[in-house]
Design a protein around this motif. Structure first.
Motif, PDB file in Angstrom:
ATOM      1  N   GLY A 195       0.800  -1.216   0.000  1.00 15.52           N
ATOM      2  CA  GLY A 195       0.000   0.000   0.000  1.00 15.52           C
ATOM      3  C   GLY A 195       0.832   1.263   0.000  1.00 15.52           C
ATOM      4  O   GLY A 195       0.467   2.263   0.622  1.00 15.52           O
ATOM      5  N   MET A 196       1.936   1.226  -0.711  1.00 17.52           N
ATOM      6  CA  MET A 196       2.869   2.351  -0.735  1.00 17.52           C
ATOM      7  C   MET A 196       2.961   2.899  -2.151  1.00 17.52           C
ATOM      8  O   MET A 196       2.905   2.146  -3.121  1.00 17.52           O
TER       9      MET A 196
ATOM     10  N   LEU B  80       8.110   5.763  -1.545  1.00 17.17           N
ATOM     11  CA  LEU B  80       9.337   4.950  -1.527  1.00 17.17           C
ATOM     12  C   LEU B  80      10.547   5.806  -1.877  1.00 17.17           C
ATOM     13  O   LEU B  80      11.564   5.750  -1.181  1.00 17.17           O
ATOM     14  N   ALA B  81      10.439   6.581  -2.941  1.00 20.19           N
ATOM     15  CA  ALA B  81      11.561   7.433  -3.368  1.00 20.19           C
ATOM     16  C   ALA B  81      11.984   8.371  -2.241  1.00 20.19           C
ATOM     17  O   ALA B  81      13.179   8.520  -1.971  1.00 20.19           O
ATOM     18  N   ASP B  82      11.010   8.980  -1.571  1.00 22.48           N
ATOM     19  CA  ASP B  82      11.314   9.877  -0.457  1.00 22.48           C
ATOM     20  C   ASP B  82      12.016   9.141   0.681  1.00 22.48           C
ATOM     21  O   ASP B  82      12.978   9.636   1.258  1.00 22.48           O
ATOM     22  N   ARG B  83      11.544   7.953   0.990  1.00 17.56           N
ATOM     23  CA  ARG B  83      12.071   7.201   2.129  1.00 17.56           C
ATOM     24  C   ARG B  83      13.464   6.635   1.874  1.00 17.56           C
ATOM     25  O   ARG B  83      14.237   6.453   2.820  1.00 17.56           O
ATOM     26  N   ILE B  84      13.804   6.371   0.603  1.00 16.10           N
ATOM     27  CA  ILE B  84      15.134   5.824   0.325  1.00 16.10           C
ATOM     28  C   ILE B  84      16.101   6.872  -0.215  1.00 16.10           C
ATOM     29  O   ILE B  84      17.276   6.577  -0.419  1.00 16.10           O
ATOM     30  N   GLY B  85      15.611   8.082  -0.441  1.00 21.36           N
ATOM     31  CA  GLY B  85      16.496   9.179  -0.824  1.00 21.36           C
ATOM     32  C   GLY B  85      16.925   9.189  -2.282  1.00 21.36           C
ATOM     33  O   GLY B  85      18.053   9.571  -2.593  1.00 21.36           O
ATOM     34  N   ILE B  86      16.018   8.774  -3.191  1.00 18.96           N
ATOM     35  CA  ILE B  86      16.307   8.905  -4.616  1.00 18.96           C
ATOM     36  C   ILE B  86      15.202   9.742  -5.251  1.00 18.96           C
ATOM     37  O   ILE B  86      14.144   9.924  -4.661  1.00 18.96           O
ATOM     38  N   THR B  87      15.464  10.220  -6.442  1.00 14.06           N
ATOM     39  CA  THR B  87      14.445  11.034  -7.118  1.00 14.06           C
ATOM     40  C   THR B  87      13.309  10.141  -7.600  1.00 14.06           C
ATOM     41  O   THR B  87      13.492   8.942  -7.853  1.00 14.06           O
ATOM     42  N   LEU B  88      12.152  10.746  -7.757  1.00 16.91           N
ATOM     43  CA  LEU B  88      11.012  10.016  -8.298  1.00 16.91           C
ATOM     44  C   LEU B  88      11.325   9.530  -9.711  1.00 16.91           C
ATOM     45  O   LEU B  88      10.943   8.414 -10.090  1.00 16.91           O
ATOM     46  N   ALA B  89      12.048  10.320 -10.483  1.00 12.88           N
ATOM     47  CA  ALA B  89      12.414   9.923 -11.841  1.00 12.88           C
ATOM     48  C   ALA B  89      13.257   8.650 -11.827  1.00 12.88           C
ATOM     49  O   ALA B  89      13.011   7.730 -12.611  1.00 12.88           O
ATOM     50  N   ASN B  90      14.233   8.581 -10.933  1.00  7.48           N
ATOM     51  CA  ASN B  90      15.069   7.378 -10.860  1.00  7.48           C
ATOM     52  C   ASN B  90      14.283   6.180 -10.340  1.00  7.48           C
ATOM     53  O   ASN B  90      14.484   5.053 -10.807  1.00  7.48           O
TER      54      ASN B  90
ATOM     55  N   ARG C 249      19.742   0.535 -15.902  1.00  6.03           N
ATOM     56  CA  ARG C 249      20.868  -0.252 -16.407  1.00  6.03           C
ATOM     57  C   ARG C 249      21.697  -0.802 -15.269  1.00  6.03           C
ATOM     58  O   ARG C 249      22.521  -1.699 -15.472  1.00  6.03           O
ATOM     59  N   ALA C 250      21.500  -0.249 -14.075  1.00  8.35           N
ATOM     60  CA  ALA C 250      22.260  -0.684 -12.898  1.00  8.35           C
ATOM     61  C   ALA C 250      21.516  -0.230 -11.649  1.00  8.35           C
ATOM     62  O   ALA C 250      20.648   0.643 -11.719  1.00  8.35           O
ATOM     63  N   ILE C 251      21.864  -0.843 -10.527  1.00  5.20           N
ATOM     64  CA  ILE C 251      21.334  -0.406  -9.238  1.00  5.20           C
ATOM     65  C   ILE C 251      22.454  -0.525  -8.217  1.00  5.20           C
ATOM     66  O   ILE C 251      23.187  -1.526  -8.204  1.00  5.20           O
ATOM     67  N   ARG C 252      22.614   0.490  -7.410  1.00  3.82           N
ATOM     68  CA  ARG C 252      23.635   0.462  -6.361  1.00  3.82           C
ATOM     69  C   ARG C 252      23.176  -0.475  -5.254  1.00  3.82           C
ATOM     70  O   ARG C 252      21.987  -0.538  -4.941  1.00  3.82           O
ATOM     71  N   PHE C 253      24.135  -1.164  -4.664  1.00  3.43           N
ATOM     72  CA  PHE C 253      23.786  -2.028  -3.535  1.00  3.43           C
ATOM     73  C   PHE C 253      23.180  -1.225  -2.395  1.00  3.43           C
ATOM     74  O   PHE C 253      22.281  -1.708  -1.707  1.00  3.43           O
ATOM     75  N   SER C 254      23.617   0.008  -2.196  1.00  9.20           N
ATOM     76  CA  SER C 254      23.050   0.830  -1.130  1.00  9.20           C
ATOM     77  C   SER C 254      21.581   1.143  -1.410  1.00  9.20           C
ATOM     78  O   SER C 254      20.756   1.158  -0.486  1.00  9.20           O
ATOM     79  N   THR C 255      21.235   1.362  -2.683  1.00 10.41           N
ATOM     80  CA  THR C 255      19.837   1.606  -3.049  1.00 10.41           C
ATOM     81  C   THR C 255      19.022   0.333  -2.896  1.00 10.41           C
ATOM     82  O   THR C 255      17.912   0.360  -2.350  1.00 10.41           O
ATOM     83  N   LEU C 256      19.564  -0.783  -3.332  1.00  8.56           N
ATOM     84  CA  LEU C 256      18.883  -2.067  -3.186  1.00  8.56           C
ATOM     85  C   LEU C 256      18.644  -2.378  -1.711  1.00  8.56           C
ATOM     86  O   LEU C 256      17.549  -2.809  -1.320  1.00  8.56           O
ATOM     87  N   THR C 257      19.634  -2.132  -0.879  1.00  5.29           N
ATOM     88  CA  THR C 257      19.502  -2.357   0.560  1.00  5.29           C
ATOM     89  C   THR C 257      18.414  -1.470   1.146  1.00  5.29           C
ATOM     90  O   THR C 257      17.576  -1.927   1.934  1.00  5.29           O
ATOM     91  N   ALA C 258      18.394  -0.200   0.745  1.00  2.00           N
ATOM     92  CA  ALA C 258      17.389   0.732   1.254  1.00  2.00           C
ATOM     93  C   ALA C 258      15.984   0.304   0.834  1.00  2.00           C
ATOM     94  O   ALA C 258      15.045   0.361   1.638  1.00  2.00           O
ATOM     95  N   ILE C 259      15.824  -0.122  -0.407  1.00  2.00           N
ATOM     96  CA  ILE C 259      14.513  -0.598  -0.884  1.00  2.00           C
ATOM     97  C   ILE C 259      14.080  -1.802  -0.052  1.00  2.00           C
ATOM     98  O   ILE C 259      12.933  -1.868   0.410  1.00  2.00           O
ATOM     99  N   CYS C 260      14.987  -2.753   0.142  1.00  3.86           N
ATOM    100  CA  CYS C 260      14.649  -3.947   0.911  1.00  3.86           C
ATOM    101  C   CYS C 260      14.316  -3.607   2.364  1.00  3.86           C
ATOM    102  O   CYS C 260      13.405  -4.203   2.950  1.00  3.86           O
ATOM    103  N   ASP C 261      15.023  -2.645   2.940  1.00  5.07           N
ATOM    104  CA  ASP C 261      14.718  -2.220   4.318  1.00  5.07           C
ATOM    105  C   ASP C 261      13.317  -1.625   4.403  1.00  5.07           C
ATOM    106  O   ASP C 261      12.537  -1.975   5.288  1.00  5.07           O
ATOM    107  N   VAL C 262      12.994  -0.725   3.491  1.00  3.86           N
ATOM    108  CA  VAL C 262      11.706  -0.032   3.528  1.00  3.86           C
ATOM    109  C   VAL C 262      10.552  -0.986   3.211  1.00  3.86           C
ATOM    110  O   VAL C 262       9.506  -0.950   3.867  1.00  3.86           O
ATOM    111  N   LEU C 263      10.745  -1.854   2.230  1.00  2.00           N
ATOM    112  CA  LEU C 263       9.673  -2.764   1.811  1.00  2.00           C
ATOM    113  C   LEU C 263       9.683  -4.086   2.575  1.00  2.00           C
ATOM    114  O   LEU C 263       8.834  -4.941   2.339  1.00  2.00           O
TER     115      LEU C 263
END
Length: 72
Positions: free
Chosen positions: A19-20, A25-35, A45-59
């Motif tokens: 329900g998110m 999500l973008a706000d909570r993990i610190g990336i732009t809505l566009a990204n 084309r790629a994803i940073r491990f720090s971004t992947l970790t943040a997504i997994c933490d939030v979700l």
């Protein structure tokens, strides 16, 4: 150059299940809505491990819940 990878992103499903919105999500993990949108739509084309970790933490998920390799 063609994309020869078979990785699919299931961010839309995870967001719906929780329900998110993508904006939240973008706000909570610190990336732009566009990204976030590029990632959600499978155009990244790629994803940073720090971004992947943040997504997994939030979700509250594992990388395998978010990313899958499709069959040939």
């Amino acid at each position: 150059m063609t994309d020869d990878h078979r990785v699919t992103v299931h961010l839309d499903t995870l967001l719906e299940e929780r329900g998110m919105t993508l904006t939240e999500l973008a706000d909570r993990i610190g990336i732009t809505l566009a990204n976030a949108s590029i990632l959600k739509n499978g155009r990244a084309r790629a994803i940073r491990f720090s971004t992947l970790t943040a997504i997994c933490d939030v979700l509250e998920c594992q990388p395998g819940d978010l990313l899958r390799v499709t069959e040939r």
